[in-house]
Design a protein around this motif. Structure first.
Motif, short mmCIF file in Angstrom:
data_model
loop_
_atom_site.label_atom_id
_atom_site.label_comp_id
_atom_site.label_asym_id
_atom_site.label_seq_id
_atom_site.Cartn_x
_atom_site.Cartn_y
_atom_site.Cartn_z
N GLU A 219 0.80 -1.21 0.00
CA GLU A 219 0.00 0.00 0.00
C GLU A 219 0.84 1.27 0.00
OE1 GLU A 219 -2.74 -0.37 3.24
OE2 GLU A 219 -3.67 -2.13 2.37
N MET A 220 2.16 1.15 0.20
CA MET A 220 3.07 2.28 0.10
C MET A 220 4.48 1.74 -0.01
SD MET A 220 3.49 3.98 3.94
CE MET A 220 1.96 4.81 3.83
N GLY B 89 0.72 8.38 14.13
CA GLY B 89 0.53 8.83 12.75
C GLY B 89 1.74 9.58 12.26
N ALA B 90 1.91 9.57 10.94
CA ALA B 90 3.04 10.26 10.33
C ALA B 90 2.68 10.68 8.91
CB ALA B 90 4.27 9.37 10.30
N SER B 91 3.33 11.75 8.46
CA SER B 91 3.21 12.22 7.09
C SER B 91 4.40 13.11 6.81
CB SER B 91 1.92 13.01 6.90
OG SER B 91 1.79 13.45 5.57
N ALA B 92 4.82 13.15 5.55
CA ALA B 92 5.99 13.95 5.19
C ALA B 92 5.65 14.87 4.03
CB ALA B 92 7.15 13.03 4.79
N LEU B 93 6.28 16.04 4.05
CA LEU B 93 6.22 16.98 2.93
C LEU B 93 7.60 16.99 2.31
CD1 LEU B 93 4.60 19.22 1.40
CD2 LEU B 93 5.78 20.85 2.90
N HIS B 94 7.70 16.40 1.12
CA HIS B 94 8.98 16.29 0.42
C HIS B 94 9.01 17.30 -0.73
CE1 HIS B 94 12.56 14.46 -1.25
NE2 HIS B 94 11.94 14.40 -2.42
N ILE B 95 9.91 18.26 -0.65
CA ILE B 95 10.01 19.28 -1.69
C ILE B 95 10.71 18.70 -2.91
CG2 ILE B 95 10.96 21.54 -2.30
CD1 ILE B 95 10.64 22.21 0.74
N VAL B 96 10.08 18.87 -4.06
CA VAL B 96 10.59 18.32 -5.31
C VAL B 96 11.27 19.40 -6.15
CG1 VAL B 96 9.93 17.17 -7.47
CG2 VAL B 96 8.84 16.52 -5.32
N TRP B 97 10.66 20.57 -6.19
CA TRP B 97 11.17 21.66 -7.02
C TRP B 97 10.69 22.97 -6.43
CZ3 TRP B 97 15.19 21.30 -9.83
CH2 TRP B 97 15.48 22.23 -10.83
N VAL C 45 2.14 8.78 4.37
CA VAL C 45 1.02 9.02 5.29
C VAL C 45 0.61 7.68 5.87
CG1 VAL C 45 -1.34 9.88 5.53
CG2 VAL C 45 0.23 10.96 3.88
N ALA C 46 0.72 7.57 7.19
CA ALA C 46 0.39 6.32 7.85
C ALA C 46 -0.17 6.60 9.24
CB ALA C 46 1.63 5.44 7.95
N VAL C 47 -1.15 5.78 9.62
CA VAL C 47 -1.76 5.87 10.95
C VAL C 47 -1.82 4.46 11.51
CG1 VAL C 47 -3.86 6.45 12.24
CG2 VAL C 47 -3.12 7.91 10.34
N ALA C 48 -1.48 4.32 12.78
CA ALA C 48 -1.56 3.01 13.43
C ALA C 48 -2.98 2.47 13.27
CB ALA C 48 -1.20 3.14 14.91
N GLU C 49 -3.08 1.19 12.98
CA GLU C 49 -4.39 0.61 12.70
C GLU C 49 -5.36 0.74 13.86
OE1 GLU C 49 -4.73 -2.96 10.52
OE2 GLU C 49 -2.84 -2.62 9.48
N ASP C 50 -4.87 0.68 15.07
CA ASP C 50 -5.75 0.79 16.22
C ASP C 50 -6.09 2.25 16.56
OD1 ASP C 50 -3.17 1.39 17.11
OD2 ASP C 50 -3.48 0.49 19.08
N ALA C 51 -5.61 3.18 15.74
CA ALA C 51 -5.89 4.60 15.96
C ALA C 51 -6.62 5.22 14.77
CB ALA C 51 -4.59 5.36 16.23
N GLY C 52 -7.11 4.39 13.87
CA GLY C 52 -7.79 4.89 12.69
C GLY C 52 -9.12 5.54 13.02
N ARG C 53 -9.60 6.35 12.09
CA ARG C 53 -10.90 7.01 12.17
C ARG C 53 -11.00 8.01 13.32
NH1 ARG C 53 -12.75 6.36 7.39
NH2 ARG C 53 -13.34 4.28 6.74
#
Length: 149
Positions: free
Chosen positions: A25-26, A52-60, A69-77
């Motif tokens: 899935e990623m 949970g985690a997410s990243a902002l990756h600068i391309v240009w 983007v990921a969230v622990a399964e037991d912390a969803g919703r």
């Protein structure tokens, strides 16, 4: 609590990502890649646990990617994914980016932020650098989306 990631969070971030990567899935991320990119990450932490985690990756100069983007399964919703992605988008605005893209299997989630589906050919070739590591390359089935800021 939403915050920028620290070096001490890297192994927890990798565990979150590996859970989704093992299901295709990623992309998985090595510890080395995560240490290199730690300043890109926001995390959601509760009681000392990264949920949970997410990243902002600068391309240009005018383009970045929201990724990992990921969230622990037991912390969803619980809105954790929205919080970490929202932090990335706010940073993109603050630093003056014009567009943010993502490659996703969850287009409805990103549509809530205003992302629109685009053909992958609209993205510059530079964004495909990580794709060569993917087992699905070159037959990517992720959906490309862009948000104009």
């Amino acid at each position: 609590m939403l915050r920028k990631a620290k070096i001490s969070d890297v192994k927890d971030i990798q565990k979150l990502l590996t859970n989704y990567a093992s299901r295709g899935e990623m992309l998985s991320r090595s510890l080395s890649e995560l240490y290199d990119a730690i300043r890109d990450f926001y995390i959601w932490e509760e009681d000392g646990r990264v949920l949970g985690a997410s990243a902002l990756h600068i391309v240009w100069e005018d383009l970045a990617e929201v990724r990992s983007v990921a969230v622990a399964e037991d912390a969803g919703r619980r809105g954790i994914g929205s919080q970490v992605v929202g932090a990335c988008l706010e940073e993109a605005r603050v630093i003056g980016l014009k567009r943010v893209f993502c490659l996703t299997y969850k287009p409805d989630f990103f549509a809530k932020f205003g992302f629109k589906v685009v053909d992958k050919s609209e993205l510059p070739h530079k964004v495909w650098g990580d794709c060569i590591k993917c087992v699905k390359f070159p037959d990517c089935d992720e959906i490309a989306m862009i948000l104009d800021l």
